[in-house]
Design a protein around this motif. Structure first.
Motif, PDB file in Angstrom:
ATOM      1  N   SER A 373       0.834  -1.199   0.000  1.00  0.00           N
ATOM      2  CA  SER A 373       0.000   0.000   0.000  1.00  0.00           C
ATOM      3  C   SER A 373       0.872   1.254   0.000  1.00  0.00           C
ATOM      4  O   SER A 373       1.799   1.376   0.806  1.00  0.00           O
ATOM      5  CB  SER A 373      -0.906  -0.016   1.240  1.00  0.00           C
ATOM      6  N   ASN A 374       0.597   2.161  -0.948  1.00  0.00           N
ATOM      7  CA  ASN A 374       1.307   3.451  -1.057  1.00  0.00           C
ATOM      8  C   ASN A 374       2.791   3.296  -1.405  1.00  0.00           C
ATOM      9  O   ASN A 374       3.599   4.159  -1.064  1.00  0.00           O
ATOM     10  CB  ASN A 374       1.171   4.269   0.236  1.00  0.00           C
ATOM     11  N   LYS A 375       3.158   2.219  -2.087  1.00  0.00           N
ATOM     12  CA  LYS A 375       4.575   1.964  -2.368  1.00  0.00           C
ATOM     13  C   LYS A 375       5.198   3.057  -3.225  1.00  0.00           C
ATOM     14  O   LYS A 375       6.364   3.413  -3.040  1.00  0.00           O
ATOM     15  CB  LYS A 375       4.726   0.605  -3.064  1.00  0.00           C
ATOM     16  N   TYR A 376       4.460   3.588  -4.190  1.00  0.00           N
ATOM     17  CA  TYR A 376       4.947   4.698  -5.021  1.00  0.00           C
ATOM     18  C   TYR A 376       4.068   5.915  -4.785  1.00  0.00           C
ATOM     19  O   TYR A 376       2.851   5.788  -4.574  1.00  0.00           O
ATOM     20  CB  TYR A 376       4.931   4.321  -6.512  1.00  0.00           C
ATOM     21  N   VAL A 377       4.682   7.086  -4.815  1.00  0.00           N
ATOM     22  CA  VAL A 377       3.932   8.325  -4.612  1.00  0.00           C
ATOM     23  C   VAL A 377       4.145   9.248  -5.811  1.00  0.00           C
ATOM     24  O   VAL A 377       5.269   9.447  -6.274  1.00  0.00           O
ATOM     25  CB  VAL A 377       4.333   9.027  -3.291  1.00  0.00           C
ATOM     26  N   ILE A 378       3.032   9.766  -6.334  1.00  0.00           N
ATOM     27  CA  ILE A 378       3.054  10.735  -7.430  1.00  0.00           C
ATOM     28  C   ILE A 378       2.492  12.038  -6.879  1.00  0.00           C
ATOM     29  O   ILE A 378       1.409  12.050  -6.284  1.00  0.00           O
ATOM     30  CB  ILE A 378       2.196  10.269  -8.620  1.00  0.00           C
ATOM     31  N   ILE A 379       3.212  13.127  -7.081  1.00  0.00           N
ATOM     32  CA  ILE A 379       2.795  14.422  -6.528  1.00  0.00           C
ATOM     33  C   ILE A 379       2.575  15.409  -7.671  1.00  0.00           C
ATOM     34  O   ILE A 379       3.496  15.706  -8.432  1.00  0.00           O
ATOM     35  CB  ILE A 379       3.856  14.976  -5.554  1.00  0.00           C
ATOM     36  N   TYR A 380       1.344  15.900  -7.780  1.00  0.00           N
ATOM     37  CA  TYR A 380       0.983  16.938  -8.751  1.00  0.00           C
ATOM     38  C   TYR A 380       0.806  18.255  -7.994  1.00  0.00           C
ATOM     39  O   TYR A 380       0.264  18.271  -6.883  1.00  0.00           O
ATOM     40  CB  TYR A 380      -0.326  16.583  -9.457  1.00  0.00           C
ATOM     41  N   ASP A 381       1.235  19.352  -8.612  1.00  0.00           N
ATOM     42  CA  ASP A 381       1.130  20.643  -7.917  1.00  0.00           C
ATOM     43  C   ASP A 381      -0.247  21.274  -8.039  1.00  0.00           C
ATOM     44  O   ASP A 381      -0.516  22.326  -7.449  1.00  0.00           O
ATOM     45  CB  ASP A 381       2.211  21.617  -8.392  1.00  0.00           C
ATOM     46  N   GLY A 382      -1.148  20.667  -8.820  1.00  0.00           N
ATOM     47  CA  GLY A 382      -2.505  21.201  -8.961  1.00  0.00           C
ATOM     48  C   GLY A 382      -2.668  22.186 -10.090  1.00  0.00           C
ATOM     49  O   GLY A 382      -3.787  22.603 -10.404  1.00  0.00           O
ATOM     50  N   LYS A 383      -1.566  22.565 -10.749  1.00  0.00           N
ATOM     51  CA  LYS A 383      -1.634  23.485 -11.886  1.00  0.00           C
ATOM     52  C   LYS A 383      -1.498  22.659 -13.161  1.00  0.00           C
ATOM     53  O   LYS A 383      -0.411  22.508 -13.722  1.00  0.00           O
ATOM     54  CB  LYS A 383      -0.514  24.524 -11.792  1.00  0.00           C
ATOM     55  N   TYR A 384      -2.607  22.102 -13.586  1.00  0.00           N
ATOM     56  CA  TYR A 384      -2.588  21.151 -14.693  1.00  0.00           C
ATOM     57  C   TYR A 384      -2.522  21.881 -16.028  1.00  0.00           C
ATOM     58  O   TYR A 384      -3.495  22.466 -16.483  1.00  0.00           O
ATOM     59  CB  TYR A 384      -3.818  20.250 -14.623  1.00  0.00           C
ATOM     60  N   LYS A 385      -1.332  21.853 -16.621  1.00  0.00           N
ATOM     61  CA  LYS A 385      -1.115  22.502 -17.909  1.00  0.00           C
ATOM     62  C   LYS A 385      -0.657  21.474 -18.923  1.00  0.00           C
ATOM     63  O   LYS A 385       0.103  20.561 -18.606  1.00  0.00           O
ATOM     64  CB  LYS A 385      -0.060  23.616 -17.780  1.00  0.00           C
ATOM     65  N   GLU A 386      -1.117  21.652 -20.146  1.00  0.00           N
ATOM     66  CA  GLU A 386      -0.745  20.745 -21.235  1.00  0.00           C
ATOM     67  C   GLU A 386       0.760  20.789 -21.453  1.00  0.00           C
ATOM     68  O   GLU A 386       1.366  21.864 -21.496  1.00  0.00           O
ATOM     69  CB  GLU A 386      -1.446  21.171 -22.530  1.00  0.00           C
ATOM     70  N   SER A 387       1.387  19.618 -21.559  1.00  0.00           N
ATOM     71  CA  SER A 387       2.823  19.549 -21.814  1.00  0.00           C
ATOM     72  C   SER A 387       3.058  19.007 -23.216  1.00  0.00           C
ATOM     73  O   SER A 387       2.534  17.952 -23.573  1.00  0.00           O
ATOM     74  CB  SER A 387       3.510  18.659 -20.775  1.00  0.00           C
ATOM     75  N   ALA A 388       3.842  19.709 -23.984  1.00  0.00           N
ATOM     76  CA  ALA A 388       4.072  19.314 -25.375  1.00  0.00           C
ATOM     77  C   ALA A 388       4.973  18.095 -25.475  1.00  0.00           C
ATOM     78  O   ALA A 388       4.781  17.215 -26.292  1.00  0.00           O
ATOM     79  CB  ALA A 388       4.675  20.483 -26.155  1.00  0.00           C
ATOM     80  N   THR A 389       5.979  18.038 -24.617  1.00  0.00           N
ATOM     81  CA  THR A 389       6.920  16.920 -24.645  1.00  0.00           C
ATOM     82  C   THR A 389       7.113  16.405 -23.233  1.00  0.00           C
ATOM     83  O   THR A 389       6.915  17.125 -22.260  1.00  0.00           O
ATOM     84  CB  THR A 389       8.291  17.361 -25.198  1.00  0.00           C
ATOM     85  N   LEU A 390       7.511  15.156 -23.147  1.00  0.00           N
ATOM     86  CA  LEU A 390       7.781  14.574 -21.840  1.00  0.00           C
ATOM     87  C   LEU A 390       9.073  15.143 -21.281  1.00  0.00           C
ATOM     88  O   LEU A 390      10.053  15.329 -21.986  1.00  0.00           O
ATOM     89  CB  LEU A 390       7.896  13.054 -21.944  1.00  0.00           C
ATOM     90  N   LYS A 391       9.039  15.437 -20.002  1.00  0.00           N
ATOM     91  CA  LYS A 391      10.214  15.942 -19.330  1.00  0.00           C
ATOM     92  C   LYS A 391      11.327  14.896 -19.365  1.00  0.00           C
ATOM     93  O   LYS A 391      11.080  13.725 -19.141  1.00  0.00           O
ATOM     94  CB  LYS A 391       9.840  16.256 -17.888  1.00  0.00           C
ATOM     95  N   LYS A 392      12.563  15.309 -19.660  1.00  0.00           N
ATOM     96  CA  LYS A 392      13.663  14.369 -19.712  1.00  0.00           C
ATOM     97  C   LYS A 392      13.842  13.705 -18.341  1.00  0.00           C
ATOM     98  O   LYS A 392      13.815  14.361 -17.322  1.00  0.00           O
ATOM     99  CB  LYS A 392      14.963  15.081 -20.095  1.00  0.00           C
ATOM    100  N   GLY A 393      14.000  12.408 -18.382  1.00  0.00           N
ATOM    101  CA  GLY A 393      14.222  11.678 -17.139  1.00  0.00           C
ATOM    102  C   GLY A 393      12.974  11.434 -16.336  1.00  0.00           C
ATOM    103  O   GLY A 393      13.049  10.939 -15.218  1.00  0.00           O
ATOM    104  N   GLU A 394      11.791  11.787 -16.886  1.00  0.00           N
ATOM    105  CA  GLU A 394      10.559  11.625 -16.102  1.00  0.00           C
ATOM    106  C   GLU A 394      10.339  10.170 -15.725  1.00  0.00           C
ATOM    107  O   GLU A 394       9.970   9.854 -14.610  1.00  0.00           O
ATOM    108  CB  GLU A 394       9.357  12.155 -16.888  1.00  0.00           C
ATOM    109  N   LYS A 395      10.618   9.263 -16.682  1.00  0.00           N
ATOM    110  CA  LYS A 395      10.408   7.848 -16.388  1.00  0.00           C
ATOM    111  C   LYS A 395      11.419   7.350 -15.362  1.00  0.00           C
ATOM    112  O   LYS A 395      11.138   6.462 -14.579  1.00  0.00           O
ATOM    113  CB  LYS A 395      10.510   7.004 -17.657  1.00  0.00           C
ATOM    114  N   LYS A 396      12.612   7.954 -15.343  1.00  0.00           N
ATOM    115  CA  LYS A 396      13.626   7.504 -14.408  1.00  0.00           C
ATOM    116  C   LYS A 396      13.204   7.721 -12.962  1.00  0.00           C
ATOM    117  O   LYS A 396      13.644   7.038 -12.056  1.00  0.00           O
ATOM    118  CB  LYS A 396      14.953   8.220 -14.667  1.00  0.00           C
ATOM    119  N   LYS A 397      12.322   8.713 -12.750  1.00  0.00           N
ATOM    120  CA  LYS A 397      11.869   8.969 -11.393  1.00  0.00           C
ATOM    121  C   LYS A 397      11.067   7.800 -10.835  1.00  0.00           C
ATOM    122  O   LYS A 397      10.929   7.649  -9.642  1.00  0.00           O
ATOM    123  CB  LYS A 397      11.000  10.244 -11.349  1.00  0.00           C
TER     124      LYS A 397
END
Length: 407
Positions: A373-397
């Motif tokens: 339970s709760n093994k991984y945590v994803i944190i969104y800042d609440g300012k949901y804006k469209e992203s054109a490209t994936l942030k580098k290293g996003e998957k590595k997180k």
């Protein structure tokens, strides 16, 4: 599909399983097979997952009601070899950890790695009386003057003492179960620190998709008041179809000397978050927590897709949202599903292994391994804006090692 120790207990249970029994028999007649998983032997994990879910969906459509948990498990954890999924009972042997292995794979190396933790998951599942907060003596000194303990195990070792202990439930066993109570509050404290979130004297937290375990852990939110010295008034709002409506109540805090001037109040609303948002009871939150919501399971067809309106409501509320998942794979799938239902590709601020995950393992039907339970945590800042490209290293997180077992 399911075994009984003898005719007596089979007959006692017949009134409860008769309707499902008839459905399974009709499916067997249609297939002309001795069991539902006959000739479905495969080592392809995606195909195997789809096969189980499709059969369960078909059975649900025939029976015309929701399944109970043990009925779902008959399809999600069928009596087949955990490696090749052979369903021939004459070649299967049941391991003491609860899974089945055929003669060919009885010494499978991957299973040997997981056998111990699966055995523990089985023991936790079938155990009798579990620890409650009444059996725990807390010794909490986690104010902002000191750092949070670096892990859930460190938190338990430093701050909890169990008043009762039985041969079946030693301190380690009790600690693993108790970690489920404290995981939510500690995870949110961790997220607040990661976001450098400024906490004022009053705070409102929304817990969406809440269930019975969240309700049972309401007293653990006192740790928030102890940790955040500026916080004097804390309100926790539990929202979800599986909780009972309840007027606002106060949780006693006077058993902790530092809390003499602090208040903790809780509310329960038995509805979806979008329904709560439209109601007169709605209170603006400072932060929102969703534990193990498994958004992606609706895409698999296991549950109805009821999350879209909730996720669109999160965008309207526009405050930080903390989402947890039981495995790395589930976290990745939930983020993709979140973006799809939101209608845009958005970035998270953080996505990583959660040091305050619960310590009790659970068998996972998706990976056929274990989850926490709760093994991984994803944190969104609440300012949901469209992203054109994936942030580098996003998957590595998302990459990281479990402190208990690699899953």
């Amino acid at each position: 599909m399911i075994f009984y120790c003898g005719n007596k207990h089979r007959d006692e249970h017949q009134i409860h399983h008769r309707d499902l029994c008839k459905v399974i028999l009709s499916m067997l007649n249609e297939m002309g097979a001795p069991n539902l998983f006959d000739k479905l032997k495969t080592a392809d994990p995606d195909l195997w997952l789809k096969t189980r879910i499709d059969l369960m969906k078909k059975a649900k459509s025939k029976i015309g009601r929701q399944f109970q948990e043990y009925e779902e498990q008959m399809f999600l954890f069928p009596k087949t070899c955990v490696v090749c999924h052979d369903s021939d009972l004459s070649v299967l042997r049941n391991c003491e950890c609860g899974v089945n292995l055929c003669k060919i794979h009885k010494d499978d190396s991957k299973h040997k790695e997981l056998c111990g933790v699966l055995k523990l998951a089985f023991k936790l599942t079938v155990s009798g009386q579990l620890p409650t907060l009444n059996t725990i003596q807390t010794s909490l000194d986690i104010s902002e003057r000191s750092s949070l303990p670096p892990s859930m195990q460190d938190f338990l070792d430093l701050h909890l003492i169990f008043r009762e202990e039985t041969p079946e439930q030693n301190e380690n066993f009790q600690g693993m179960v108790t970690s489920n109570f404290f995981s939510g509050p500690l995870t949110l404290l961790y997220a607040i620190e990661k976001l450098n979130y400024k906490v004022n004297s009053s705070m409102v937290i929304h817990i969406i998709g809440a269930g019975n375990q969240d309700v049972a852990a309401e007293g653990c939110w006192k740790t928030f008041l102890l940790r955040l010295t500026r916080l004097t008034n804390l309100k926790i709002v539990f929202i979800g179809p599986n909780v009972s409506n309840c007027l606002e109540t106060a949780v006693h805090t006077f058993d902790y000397y530092p809390l003499a001037i602090k208040t903790l109040k809780v509310q329960f609303h038995s509805q979806r978050y979008d329904e709560y948002f439209k109601s007169e009871s709605f209170i603006n939150p400072d932060i929102i927590l969703g534990c193990n919501l498994d958004f992606h399971e609706s895409e698999l067809g296991i549950s109805e897709c009821t999350w879209k309106d909730t996720i669109l409501t999160l965008k309207k509320v526009c405050v930080p949202f903390v989402l947890t998942a039981g495995t790395k794979e589930r976290a990745e799938k939930d983020h993709k599903r979140f973006c799809k239902l939101l209608g845009m590709s958005v970035h998270y601020k953080f996505c990583e292994v959660n040091p305050y995950a619960a310590l009790s393992p659970e068998r996972d039907f998706e990976t056929e391994g274990v989850r926490y339970s709760n093994k991984y945590v994803i944190i969104y800042d609440g300012k949901y804006k469209e992203s054109a490209t994936l942030k580098k290293g996003e998957k590595k997180k998302l990459e990281g090692k479990s402190s208990i077992v690699k899953v």
